[in-house]
Motif scaffolding. Sequence first.
Motif, PDB file in Angstrom:
ATOM      1  N   GLU A   1       5.580  38.763  38.106  1.00 49.67           N
ATOM      2  CA  GLU A   1       5.604  37.417  38.666  1.00 49.67           C
ATOM      3  C   GLU A   1       7.012  36.821  38.576  1.00 49.67           C
ATOM      4  OE1 GLU A   1       3.835  33.042  37.461  1.00 49.67           O
ATOM      5  OE2 GLU A   1       2.447  34.750  37.416  1.00 49.67           O
ATOM      6  N   PHE A   2       7.759  37.206  37.556  1.00 46.54           N
ATOM      7  CA  PHE A   2       9.108  36.669  37.352  1.00 46.54           C
ATOM      8  C   PHE A   2      10.194  37.656  37.780  1.00 46.54           C
ATOM      9  CE2 PHE A   2       6.257  35.155  33.932  1.00 46.54           C
ATOM     10  CZ  PHE A   2       6.212  33.816  34.264  1.00 46.54           C
ATOM     11  N   PHE A   3       9.876  38.947  37.709  1.00 47.64           N
ATOM     12  CA  PHE A   3      10.855  39.981  38.053  1.00 47.64           C
ATOM     13  C   PHE A   3      10.221  40.948  39.052  1.00 47.64           C
ATOM     14  CE2 PHE A   3      11.815  38.549  33.769  1.00 47.64           C
ATOM     15  CZ  PHE A   3      13.182  38.345  33.796  1.00 47.64           C
ATOM     16  N   PRO A   4      10.417  40.734  40.348  1.00 46.74           N
ATOM     17  CA  PRO A   4       9.869  41.659  41.348  1.00 46.74           C
ATOM     18  C   PRO A   4      10.370  43.076  41.110  1.00 46.74           C
ATOM     19  CG  PRO A   4      10.678  39.654  42.389  1.00 46.74           C
ATOM     20  CD  PRO A   4      11.128  39.610  40.949  1.00 46.74           C
ATOM     21  N   GLU A   5       9.664  44.022  41.648  1.00 45.49           N
ATOM     22  CA  GLU A   5      10.002  45.438  41.481  1.00 45.49           C
ATOM     23  C   GLU A   5      11.466  45.698  41.821  1.00 45.49           C
ATOM     24  OE1 GLU A   5       9.375  49.280  40.377  1.00 45.49           O
ATOM     25  OE2 GLU A   5       7.861  47.692  40.308  1.00 45.49           O
ATOM     26  N   GLY A   6      12.178  46.302  40.887  1.00 46.23           N
ATOM     27  CA  GLY A   6      13.581  46.654  41.110  1.00 46.23           C
ATOM     28  C   GLY A   6      14.567  45.563  40.725  1.00 46.23           C
ATOM     29  N   GLU A   7      14.088  44.368  40.377  1.00 40.37           N
ATOM     30  CA  GLU A   7      15.004  43.281  40.000  1.00 40.37           C
ATOM     31  C   GLU A   7      15.250  43.300  38.496  1.00 40.37           C
ATOM     32  OE1 GLU A   7      15.055  39.008  41.655  1.00 40.37           O
ATOM     33  OE2 GLU A   7      14.085  38.776  39.697  1.00 40.37           O
ATOM     34  N   SER A   8      16.508  43.293  38.115  1.00 37.70           N
ATOM     35  CA  SER A   8      16.875  43.305  36.698  1.00 37.70           C
ATOM     36  C   SER A   8      17.056  41.881  36.193  1.00 37.70           C
ATOM     37  CB  SER A   8      18.167  44.090  36.493  1.00 37.70           C
ATOM     38  OG  SER A   8      19.267  43.396  37.091  1.00 37.70           O
TER      39      SER A   8
ATOM     40  N   LYS B   1      19.782  40.715  35.013  1.00 40.58           N
ATOM     41  CA  LYS B   1      21.072  40.252  35.554  1.00 40.58           C
ATOM     42  C   LYS B   1      20.925  39.804  37.003  1.00 40.58           C
ATOM     43  CE  LYS B   1      24.492  42.573  32.649  1.00 40.58           C
ATOM     44  NZ  LYS B   1      25.675  43.483  32.633  1.00 40.58           N
ATOM     45  N   ASP B   2      20.099  40.517  37.773  1.00 43.76           N
ATOM     46  CA  ASP B   2      19.857  40.122  39.165  1.00 43.76           C
ATOM     47  C   ASP B   2      19.248  38.724  39.216  1.00 43.76           C
ATOM     48  OD1 ASP B   2      20.785  42.562  40.079  1.00 43.76           O
ATOM     49  OD2 ASP B   2      18.776  43.459  40.177  1.00 43.76           O
TER      50      ASP B   2
ATOM     51  N   GLU C   1      19.397  36.402  36.917  1.00 40.65           N
ATOM     52  CA  GLU C   1      20.388  35.428  36.452  1.00 40.65           C
ATOM     53  C   GLU C   1      21.394  35.093  37.551  1.00 40.65           C
ATOM     54  OE1 GLU C   1      23.861  35.017  32.992  1.00 40.65           O
ATOM     55  OE2 GLU C   1      22.365  36.612  32.866  1.00 40.65           O
ATOM     56  N   ALA C   2      21.839  36.124  38.280  1.00 42.37           N
ATOM     57  CA  ALA C   2      22.805  35.898  39.358  1.00 42.37           C
ATOM     58  C   ALA C   2      22.198  35.054  40.473  1.00 42.37           C
ATOM     59  CB  ALA C   2      23.291  37.242  39.912  1.00 42.37           C
ATOM     60  N   ALA C   3      20.942  35.354  40.833  1.00 45.23           N
ATOM     61  CA  ALA C   3      20.273  34.581  41.884  1.00 45.23           C
ATOM     62  C   ALA C   3      20.088  33.132  41.443  1.00 45.23           C
ATOM     63  CB  ALA C   3      18.923  35.216  42.209  1.00 45.23           C
ATOM     64  N   ASN C   4      19.724  32.923  40.181  1.00 43.16           N
ATOM     65  CA  ASN C   4      19.534  31.567  39.669  1.00 43.16           C
ATOM     66  C   ASN C   4      20.848  30.786  39.647  1.00 43.16           C
ATOM     67  OD1 ASN C   4      16.779  31.568  39.294  1.00 43.16           O
ATOM     68  ND2 ASN C   4      16.882  32.294  37.186  1.00 43.16           N
ATOM     69  N   THR C   5      21.948  31.484  39.381  1.00 43.13           N
ATOM     70  CA  THR C   5      23.256  30.824  39.381  1.00 43.13           C
ATOM     71  C   THR C   5      23.606  30.327  40.784  1.00 43.13           C
ATOM     72  OG1 THR C   5      24.049  32.163  37.524  1.00 43.13           O
ATOM     73  CG2 THR C   5      25.717  31.133  38.926  1.00 43.13           C
ATOM     74  N   VAL C   6      23.346  31.160  41.790  1.00 45.52           N
ATOM     75  CA  VAL C   6      23.606  30.756  43.178  1.00 45.52           C
ATOM     76  C   VAL C   6      22.757  29.553  43.553  1.00 45.52           C
ATOM     77  CG1 VAL C   6      23.397  31.467  45.592  1.00 45.52           C
ATOM     78  CG2 VAL C   6      24.335  33.058  43.908  1.00 45.52           C
ATOM     79  N   MET C   7      21.469  29.589  43.173  1.00 45.51           N
ATOM     80  CA  MET C   7      20.579  28.470  43.493  1.00 45.51           C
ATOM     81  C   MET C   7      20.988  27.202  42.760  1.00 45.51           C
ATOM     82  SD  MET C   7      16.750  30.114  43.906  1.00 45.51           S
ATOM     83  CE  MET C   7      16.751  31.083  42.400  1.00 45.51           C
ATOM     84  N   MET C   8      21.465  27.333  41.532  1.00 40.14           N
ATOM     85  CA  MET C   8      21.932  26.165  40.786  1.00 40.14           C
ATOM     86  C   MET C   8      23.145  25.550  41.462  1.00 40.14           C
ATOM     87  SD  MET C   8      22.046  23.994  38.267  1.00 40.14           S
ATOM     88  CE  MET C   8      21.121  24.465  36.804  1.00 40.14           C
ATOM     89  N   ASP C   9      24.100  26.378  41.878  1.00 44.42           N
ATOM     90  CA  ASP C   9      25.295  25.860  42.561  1.00 44.42           C
ATOM     91  C   ASP C   9      24.913  25.124  43.839  1.00 44.42           C
ATOM     92  OD1 ASP C   9      26.837  26.961  40.582  1.00 44.42           O
ATOM     93  OD2 ASP C   9      27.402  28.744  41.724  1.00 44.42           O
TER      94      ASP C   9
ATOM     95  N   SER D   1      28.889  20.404  34.871  1.00 43.18           N
ATOM     96  CA  SER D   1      29.204  21.449  33.899  1.00 43.18           C
ATOM     97  C   SER D   1      27.967  21.799  33.090  1.00 43.18           C
ATOM     98  CB  SER D   1      30.315  20.967  32.947  1.00 43.18           C
ATOM     99  OG  SER D   1      31.476  20.627  33.665  1.00 43.18           O
ATOM    100  N   LEU D   2      27.519  23.039  33.232  1.00 45.07           N
ATOM    101  CA  LEU D   2      26.379  23.539  32.466  1.00 45.07           C
ATOM    102  C   LEU D   2      26.618  25.004  32.153  1.00 45.07           C
ATOM    103  CD1 LEU D   2      23.195  22.039  34.182  1.00 45.07           C
ATOM    104  CD2 LEU D   2      24.029  21.550  31.897  1.00 45.07           C
ATOM    105  N   SER D   3      25.952  25.467  31.113  1.00 44.50           N
ATOM    106  CA  SER D   3      26.100  26.864  30.729  1.00 44.50           C
ATOM    107  C   SER D   3      24.733  27.490  30.530  1.00 44.50           C
ATOM    108  CB  SER D   3      26.909  26.960  29.427  1.00 44.50           C
ATOM    109  OG  SER D   3      26.999  28.297  28.991  1.00 44.50           O
ATOM    110  N   GLN D   4      24.527  28.670  31.090  1.00 41.83           N
ATOM    111  CA  GLN D   4      23.325  29.477  30.896  1.00 41.83           C
ATOM    112  C   GLN D   4      22.052  28.789  31.396  1.00 41.83           C
ATOM    113  OE1 GLN D   4      23.555  30.374  26.676  1.00 41.83           O
ATOM    114  NE2 GLN D   4      24.699  32.252  27.083  1.00 41.83           N
ATOM    115  N   ILE D   5      22.191  27.952  32.415  1.00 45.43           N
ATOM    116  CA  ILE D   5      21.033  27.327  33.041  1.00 45.43           C
ATOM    117  C   ILE D   5      21.152  27.556  34.538  1.00 45.43           C
ATOM    118  CG2 ILE D   5      19.871  25.142  33.560  1.00 45.43           C
ATOM    119  CD1 ILE D   5      20.647  24.156  30.819  1.00 45.43           C
ATOM    120  N   GLY D   6      20.088  28.073  35.142  1.00 38.93           N
ATOM    121  CA  GLY D   6      20.148  28.372  36.563  1.00 38.93           C
ATOM    122  C   GLY D   6      18.927  27.887  37.294  1.00 38.93           C
ATOM    123  N   GLY D   7      18.892  28.164  38.596  1.00 39.83           N
ATOM    124  CA  GLY D   7      17.764  27.762  39.421  1.00 39.83           C
ATOM    125  C   GLY D   7      17.995  26.419  40.084  1.00 39.83           C
TER     126      GLY D   7
END
Length: 360
Positions: free
Chosen positions: A109-116, A118-119, A121-129, A244-250
């Motif tokens: 539910e949180f990590f689709p097949e093949g998603e790590s 880090k993947d 986290e990276a997607a959440n960073t883009v969405m946060m920006d 400015s935030l650290s380690q928070i995404g989405g």
Amino acid sequence: MYDERRERRKMRVLLGIAILASLTVLAAVIPSPYAIERPGPVVDTLGDVKIKDETMPVISISDAKTYPTSGELNLLTVTIVGGPEHPASWLSLVPALVDPSQRIAPRSEFFPEGESEKDREAANTVMMDSSQMQAAAAAFRQLKQPVTVHLDVAGVSEKGPAEGVLRKGDRLVKANGKDIVDFVDLRKSIVAAGADKPLDLVIERDGKEQTVSVTPRVPDGGEEPMIGAVLATSYTLPAKVDISLSQIGGPSAGMIFALGIYDQLTPKPLLDGLTVSGTGTISDTGEVGAIGGLTQKMWAAARAKSDLFIMPMENCADLPSTIPSDMTVAPVKNLDEAIHAIETVTEGGKPAGIERCETP
């Protein structure tokens, strides 16, 4: 005197303890296919945050007059325990079974097949920006200040209509002779033009405007024509906003960011000393959208002793049967309603609550 019965009972007890201990050890080390969703960090967006040993405001605005604020405006997060690289053991699931603030769900539910991890986290960073930019645009628009939207080509689909016509970095300016206001406006122009008919686009490339023609097509499985380009949205704002935030995404902090920016840009403190917590995505026009982990965020808000919890109307179906600590909850559709809910509480009133969820 040797008592055979007592010795047998003793052996059975010891054997039971040994089996239980072995099962406990196995449960502690054997990974499960489940993850735990629990309340995460709470951040006051009107306060400061420490990043790499440097303390800085969460929201800072330059090139504009700002005003003092008071109270706390908390963004809420959830923490997922049990990713693909660090799966949760069977034993670690036990506390979540009796804690109403935690939820156990299949890891997929949180990590689709093949998603790590880090993947994700990276997607959440883009969405946060993206949510930060949209929040700033929504706040300035709420204040009736000008906001200009830019659509830039971030990628072109292989063998799509735009291949060989558009390039990464092109900025779309006009469609069929009309200025492009935003992405929604562009979609309307593409649909209105129809499939398999040329659509004239004015683009800016290398600092110069030129006209190109793209013939939209309906993709396999689709219903509306598309030009086959990935577009990135950016904004020209009346002032520079840094978050400015650290380690928070989405994207779910968008509404709270918009409220924080609005509060700093208005003379009267919006919260007037209240502790307000909330969650919700936001569009650049101020529409508040659904988020995940509503129950966990409500518990986080209760633990932060919130005077008011603001949530998206789109999450009404996700309300838990019991509201933590009988908190005052205000479901909202847009930024204007969120501001009104806060103002109602500061004036001693009660905002429209979860009864709104029961109204069709």
